[in-house]
Motif scaffolding. Structure first.
Motif, PDB file in Angstrom:
ATOM      1  N   GLU A  84       0.836  -1.204   0.000  1.00 49.04           N
ATOM      2  CA  GLU A  84       0.000   0.000   0.000  1.00 49.04           C
ATOM      3  C   GLU A  84       0.870   1.253   0.000  1.00 49.04           C
ATOM      4  OE1 GLU A  84      -3.527   2.225  -0.032  1.00 49.04           O
ATOM      5  OE2 GLU A  84      -3.169   0.112  -0.418  1.00 49.04           O
ATOM      6  N   ARG A  87       2.284   1.699  -3.413  1.00 58.17           N
ATOM      7  CA  ARG A  87       1.245   2.200  -4.321  1.00 58.17           C
ATOM      8  C   ARG A  87       1.003   3.686  -4.084  1.00 58.17           C
ATOM      9  NH1 ARG A  87      -3.669   3.675  -4.261  1.00 58.17           N
ATOM     10  NH2 ARG A  87      -4.028   3.091  -2.110  1.00 58.17           N
ATOM     11  N   ILE A  88       0.948   4.087  -2.822  1.00 58.41           N
ATOM     12  CA  ILE A  88       0.720   5.499  -2.505  1.00 58.41           C
ATOM     13  C   ILE A  88       1.888   6.347  -3.003  1.00 58.41           C
ATOM     14  CG2 ILE A  88       0.588   7.130  -0.576  1.00 58.41           C
ATOM     15  CD1 ILE A  88      -1.075   5.001   0.906  1.00 58.41           C
ATOM     16  N   ARG A  89       3.124   5.849  -2.814  1.00 61.48           N
ATOM     17  CA  ARG A  89       4.282   6.598  -3.318  1.00 61.48           C
ATOM     18  C   ARG A  89       4.221   6.736  -4.827  1.00 61.48           C
ATOM     19  NH1 ARG A  89       7.276   3.578   0.569  1.00 61.48           N
ATOM     20  NH2 ARG A  89       7.818   2.067  -1.042  1.00 61.48           N
ATOM     21  N   ASP A  91       1.521   6.634  -6.727  1.00 57.09           N
ATOM     22  CA  ASP A  91       0.451   7.582  -7.041  1.00 57.09           C
ATOM     23  C   ASP A  91       0.924   9.014  -6.830  1.00 57.09           C
ATOM     24  OD1 ASP A  91      -1.224   5.508  -7.687  1.00 57.09           O
ATOM     25  OD2 ASP A  91      -2.425   5.611  -5.831  1.00 57.09           O
TER      26      ASP A  91
END
Length: 174
Positions: A84, A87-89, A91
């Protein structure tokens, strides 16, 4: 007195006498009492203790399984959290790149607008300068022409034609 032939019989330990039988009966009674009243509670206590130890081992095995299960679940949650976070990085990187591209486009558009405005302003100032020069050159030219020719060029239409013709010839000469 005791006769010598009786002594060997009385002292022979292999021949049972009354004391031996009483001792044997007392021993049997003690064994019976031990077997009846002492050994069963001891066996019961030992069986209970063995069962308690088995239960403790079972509880220990269950606790180990639960600990391993909790460890596996924790590691799975950590792995999910890492995915997660990745993925956030990603994004955030994509959003940052999009924002940078958008700001570049805006800056380019603003720069183009400023350049166009500058060109328009320069063109307007050039037109104004040309008009101002024409007026000055025209008045100077008509003054000079009037002195050279000897007649007055006070007529505005004539003055404008002379100035235009003079400027046209000047532009051709360049």
């Amino acid at each position: 007195m005791i006769t010598p032939d009786l002594i060997p019989l009385a002292s022979n330990f292999l021949v049972p006498n009354g004391t031996f039988i009483v001792e044997l009966i007392a021993f049997a009674i003690i064994v019976f009492l031990l077997a009846k009243f002492v050994i069963p509670p001891i066996n019961k206590a030992m069986t209970a203790r063995q069962e308690a130890i088995r239960q403790q081992f079972a509880d220990l095995d269950k606790a180990k399984e639960e600990a391993n299960s909790a460890k596996d679940e924790f590691e799975a949650q950590i792995a999910d959290a890492r995915k997660e976070a990745a993925r956030i990085r990603e994004d955030a990187r994509e959003q940052g790149a999009a924002i940078i591209a958008e700001l570049r486009e805006q800056a380019q558009a603003e720069a183009n607008r400023i350049v166009e405005h500058g060109k328009t302003q320069i063109e307007a100032e050039r037109q104004q300068a040309v008009a101002s020069l024409r007026a000055e050159v025209g008045s100077l030219a008509t003054g000079l022409a009037g002195r050279i020719v000897g007649e007055s060029l006070e007529d505005d239409a004539r003055q404008t034609r002379v100035v235009e013709r003079f400027l046209t010839e000047l532009e051709k000469a360049e």
